[in-house]
Enzyme design. Structure first.
Site, short mmCIF file in Angstrom:
data_model
loop_
_atom_site.label_atom_id
_atom_site.label_comp_id
_atom_site.label_asym_id
_atom_site.label_seq_id
_atom_site.Cartn_x
_atom_site.Cartn_y
_atom_site.Cartn_z
N ASP A 75 29.07 44.06 47.96
CA ASP A 75 29.16 42.66 48.36
C ASP A 75 28.59 41.74 47.29
O ASP A 75 27.63 42.08 46.59
CB ASP A 75 28.39 42.47 49.67
N GLU B 23 33.53 43.09 45.52
CA GLU B 23 33.90 41.77 46.01
C GLU B 23 33.45 40.78 44.93
O GLU B 23 32.29 40.39 44.88
CB GLU B 23 33.22 41.45 47.34
#
Length: 688
Positions: free
Chosen positions: A358, A411
């Protein structure tokens, strides 16, 4: 020679350990062999003990015939550390720890008679100030259910794995040229179980446990043809509203849904049903669970031993003020070891098939979400976070060598080059990167009224300019259906019929576009509400008397996944420019695009034609690569999907008319707000 010198320094430091520490230990403790060898300590100091969780934390063991638990924690800023728990009435004085090595600051102690299930924390007394605090174990395998914060002694080796068949095939299933269709979900809100209060007065609902989630999710996902599930973070987290993205327990599956063994059961069950499990993992920042200004220190990583141990001391590097979180100090070998050890735990001990990392962009740039004057440049004067870059490369090298067959997905929302290229070529080493640009361009385009789409045609074609610069995943993620952004179906313009037609056409284009696929839960049946982490999906929409469009949309997603699996052209050259070619990207007046997906065999070629307006087109001519006839294999406007039924139910013979850079052409009917997929049937096949 360097290693020998380090070992000599260890011996020297042990001999000069303060008398107070040695006096704190019972004579029997010195007969307890340490879990750490000198080589272990050396690797930890270098940031390369990737199984550090086998020594750090709480480990049940038997020493000289006596069962107990071995505790170990890293706290170099501590003057003293003791173990407190339900086994010693949380007495800070009764169970002091032994300083294994002074410079590294590894503390260790074996406590006889402690069993699995015991609650514990560490009491840390800093050597620099009056800081005394009780901390949860950073390496703990389990934690009490929030709002309680004690660690729980756990044995993560009790589960008997039954997924050998999956593990043997995993690398092939996750190859760059394999179909990867990912169903993203938040375990706490996918589905709830209704329950009645004990008093029987009101209704409420609860989460599914890991063991309850496994069969329900496996049946649902397998029926729809998804190859993987991706879980929002299940690493332990304090507040439900963070969705798991502000982590406190990097080695502990959240106790909201069960025990570590329960989570292993979940992964094992999914694998036995041929479904991969990906986990969102957050090494970019961690929960700021204390207030050092007012001396209100939380139980987790921040200000761990009275120093900024895990986070950068300079707030210009060590805090994300907008998120209220701390940033890991990637310059410390032990911190990098802590994070990579966490990654290895999930991949090795829980058989996770890949990690979606993330907020990578926040790691790559020192000025991320920081105003001028609120960040410090690197040694070259630039904004690149060099220590974080080194960490990401070390992480991905470790994953590829230590756990082959697993994948990492970034990401990452910027144009940082070579995110999914090997580190030896200068890349970051990820297997895949989320294509955030494609997602934002397409969602912007799909929300535009049909009459104006002709002026934004570039939104649907631009992604092919860079489609092969990385190994991409095309995401329609949870972030796009919260915070007043509307659900996917509610982003679509038009009346009820047009909304569903738009979404089907969009999905058809997405499954035809190069790149792996990811869809967040609820998007497969067109949930009207935005996602709410505290509530179950609106499953009632799939059953009468609800509008049938929801179930029909789900059927279309199922058939897209079936096509994805059955047609090699959609996967075998997915990472190669040879796998895609435009037929016509330029028909902006009609908001129509057409393109080919190819495999190694011409007869497996697929042709996609997308019409993003409500206007049907009869006798619409497109170029085709081969002579013969073409037939329709999928049409999002079919009546069983809720469409108008404008289909091409007969063979479409080619003519030698050169069209759109193709040597042949066909004439077809192009339905409104629809994607159709065609396949060639050669003259030889017709004659056969």
């Amino acid at each position: 020679m360097l290693f020998l010198e380090i070992l000599r320094s260890y011996d020297k430091d042990e001999k000069h350990m303060t008398t107070s520490h040695s006096q704190q230990q019972s004579d029997s403790h010195h007969h307890v062999p340490s879990l750490f060898s000198d080589f272990d300590l050396y690797l930890f100091g270098q940031g390369r003990d990737y199984r550090i969780y086998e020594k750090m934390g709480a480990h049940p063991r038997v020493v000289n015939g006596v069962a107990g638990v071995n505790f170990a924690v890293w706290a170099p800023g501590a003057r003293a550390v003791s173990i407190i728990g339900d086994f010693n009435n949380w007495d800070r004085e009764s169970t002091p720890m032994h300083l294994r090595h002074k410079e590294l600051g590894v503390w260790e102690h074996f406590v006889p008679g402690v069993n699995v299930g015991a609650l514990y924390k560490y009491t840390i007394t800093s050597r620099y100030n009056d800081y005394i605090v009780d901390k949860t174990d950073p390496y703990g395998f389990s934690t009490e259910v929030r709002p309680q914060t004690a660690s729980i002694v756990s044995d993560i080796h009790r589960h008997s794995w039954q997924d050998n068949a999956w593990m043997l095939q995993r690398e092939k299933r996750q190859d760059l040229n394999a179909p990867l269709s990912i169903y993203e979900l938040h375990p706490g809100s996918w589905r709830h179980i209704p329950e009645r209060h004990q008093e029987g007065a009101t209704e409420e609902d609860r989460y599914l446990t890991y063991r309850e989630l496994a069969p329900a999710l496996a049946e649902y996902v397998k029926d729809l043809g998804f190859t993987h599930v991706e879980l929002t973070p299940i690493t332990e987290y304090p507040t439900d509203a963070s969705w798991g993205y502000q982590v406190t327990g990097y080695y502990a599956p959240t106790s909201r849904f069960g025990t570590p063994e329960d989570f292993q059961y979940f992964v094992d069950y999914m694998h036995q049903h041929e479904i991969g499990v990906l986990l969102d993992w957050v090494p970019s920042h961690f929960s700021q669970d204390g207030d050092p200004v007012h001396h209100l220190h939380g139980p987790q990583l921040g200000n761990f031993d009275g120093t900024h141990l895990y986070e950068y001391a300079d707030p210009r590097k060590g805090e994300h003020k907008e998120w209220g979180t701390y940033v890991f100090d990637y310059g410390k070998s032990e911190v990098k070891n802590f994070l990579i050890g966490s990654a290895m735990l999930w991949l090795h001990e829980y058989h996770i098939d890949g990690l979606r990392v993330d907020a990578v962009a926040s790691m790559l740039y020192l000025d991320y979400l920081r105003d001028p004057g609120q960040w410090t440049p690197n040694i070259h004067g630039g904004r690149e976070h060099l220590e974080a870059v080194d960490f990401l490369r070390q992480l991905n090298d470790a994953v590829s060598t230590q756990e082959p067959g697993t994948i990492t997905i970034a990401e990452e929302s910027t144009t940082w080059p070579f995110v999914s290229r090997p580190t030896y070529t200068g890349g970051l080493g990820f297997s895949y990167k989320w294509n955030m640009g494609w997602m934002h361009d397409m969602l912007e385009y799909m929300q535009i009224d049909h009459i104006h789409r002709r002026y934004h045609h570039n939104n649907i074609t631009f992604s092919l300019m860079y489609a092969y610069s990385e190994n991409f995943v095309l995401p329609l993620s949870h972030d796009e259906v919260v915070h007043i952004k509307h659900s996917l179906i509610n982003k679509m313009p038009g009346d009820l019929w047009q909304k569903f037609a738009n979404l089907r056409a969009f999905y058809g284009y997405m499954w035809g576009h190069p790149g792996k696929k990811l869809l967040f839960m609820g998007g497969e049946f067109g949930q009207w509400r935005e996602w709410n982490f505290a509530e179950s999906l609106d499953w009632h929409l799939l059953t009468p008397p609800s509008d049938p469009h929801h179930a029909q949309l789900r059927d279309f997603v199922r058939d897209l996944n079936t096509l994805y699996h059955q047609e090699p052209a959609l996967s075998v050259l997915d990472s190669s420019e040879q796998g895609f070619s435009w037929i016509d990207p330029n028909d902006s007046d009609n908001s129509v695009i057409s393109f080919m997906r190819r495999s190694h065999r011409p007869e497996e070629t697929l042709i996609f034609v997308c019409n993003f307006t409500p206007t049907p087109h009869h006798n619409y001519r497109i170029g085709v690569p081969y002579t013969g006839a073409y037939y329709e294999v999928l049409n999002s406007d079919a009546t069983h999907y809720g469409g108008s039924g404008l289909i091409n139910d007969a063979l479409l013979p080619s003519s030698p008319l050169h069209w759109q850079s193709c040597p042949h052409s066909i004439v077809l009917t192009l339905p409104p707000l629809a994607t159709i997929v065609l396949k060639p049937r050669t003259l030889e096949n017709n004659n056969a």
